[in-house]
Design an enzyme around this catalytic site. Sequence first.
Site, PDB file in Angstrom:
ATOM      1  N   LEU A 177     -39.989  25.558   8.012  1.00  0.00           N
ATOM      2  CA  LEU A 177     -38.961  26.498   7.530  1.00  0.00           C
ATOM      3  C   LEU A 177     -38.430  27.276   8.727  1.00  0.00           C
ATOM      4  CD1 LEU A 177     -37.456  28.096   5.274  1.00  0.00           C
ATOM      5  CD2 LEU A 177     -39.456  29.598   5.162  1.00  0.00           C
ATOM      6  N   ILE A 207     -43.200  27.447  11.156  1.00  0.00           N
ATOM      7  CA  ILE A 207     -41.969  28.243  11.219  1.00  0.00           C
ATOM      8  C   ILE A 207     -41.158  27.743  12.405  1.00  0.00           C
ATOM      9  CG2 ILE A 207     -41.002  30.564  11.401  1.00  0.00           C
ATOM     10  CD1 ILE A 207     -42.685  30.058   8.808  1.00  0.00           C
ATOM     11  N   LYS A 208     -39.881  27.450  12.138  1.00  0.00           N
ATOM     12  CA  LYS A 208     -39.020  26.914  13.194  1.00  0.00           C
ATOM     13  C   LYS A 208     -38.351  28.040  13.966  1.00  0.00           C
ATOM     14  CE  LYS A 208     -36.568  22.963  12.444  1.00  0.00           C
ATOM     15  NZ  LYS A 208     -35.672  22.039  11.710  1.00  0.00           N
ATOM     16  N   ILE A 209     -38.496  27.967  15.284  1.00  0.00           N
ATOM     17  CA  ILE A 209     -37.858  28.931  16.188  1.00  0.00           C
ATOM     18  C   ILE A 209     -37.049  28.136  17.210  1.00  0.00           C
ATOM     19  CG2 ILE A 209     -38.295  30.618  18.028  1.00  0.00           C
ATOM     20  CD1 ILE A 209     -40.766  31.552  16.551  1.00  0.00           C
TER      21      ILE A 209
END
Length: 364
Positions: free
Chosen positions: A109, A140-142
Amino acid sequence: MENKVKKIHEFGQSIWLDFIDREIISSGNLQKLIDEDGVRGVTSNPAIFEKAISSSSDYDADIAKYGKDGGTTEELFFKLAIKDIQAAADLFNPLYNEGVVGADGYVSLEVSPFLALDAEGTAKQAELLWKQVDRKNVMIKIPGTKPGLKAIRESIAKGININVTLLFGLERYEAVTEAYISGLEDHLAAGHNIEHISSVASFFLSRIDVVVDPLLQEKGENGLVGEVAIASAKKAYEIYKRVFSTERWKALEAKGAKPQRLLWASTGSKNPAFKDTKYVEALIGPDTVDTVPLETIEAFRDHGIAADTLMLGLDQATETLAKLKSLGIDLDKITQDLEDEGIEKFNKPFEKLLKAIEDQKAKS
């Protein structure tokens, strides 16, 4: 007959699906992809959610329900997205717990694309989303922007699984591996275990060729058309092999650390002259992930060739990038432009998505 997509895993690569919506989960089609094609994870992004929410009535009841809670439209969006991410993560939980716990079975996400150049805001939202999803097998996408590097290190240092997205250049990729390793060291120094932390670095492919190929054609270098992205990916894998075999890394590995796998993204062929499974076939190899759109999975199932290809032609990859330089094509500038453009490409659908949610909320 053996499933061609499933066969890829025999060479040590995990296929993840680059798509999510409620229908694929509720219909049982995602479970079918896990069972029949050996799909081992899911990635999402603002453009994927924009399509899912705008083109379906599946979210209308939740928009009406959550819309009454107050809060911003962005907060409402994340409530919708988190529900999907949790449902998908639960489907992949058996995979996550299979063999080496945490080796695979992740669902990603992304933080708000509006935060792509805001290190503090990104780190803060990554932690919030991590807590809200509340699943061990979420990433978690960064974005791997310069400010993103700080947020990646901080997030890893908090024990959060991170999928670093939007990588185009080799120098930036190596900086991402440094952020990951430093984050693990920070987490360890704070007295925590690190064996549960997992991360991937998403290297984008076909978009590189979309920009470079016309420049090569102008210079009459047709033999290099469609080769630069794959050459870059092979060089990235060389960096991966080097970085994750140092004494510094071995000290972390002894404490249970997992290498940050390279993930091939943007693997659908954008040039109709190329085989539709080109980017998947060229980069199959150990300890990597390939996130693939549904149509590319279907194409590979039909006519893909699964073989151990990633380490082939490394000298040729070096020559391809050297030739580019000699032609006066500045790959570093191109990859930076692609990163800037990539941020914009996620901002636009996100704005459209928030507007669609607001319009739907007004109706309910």
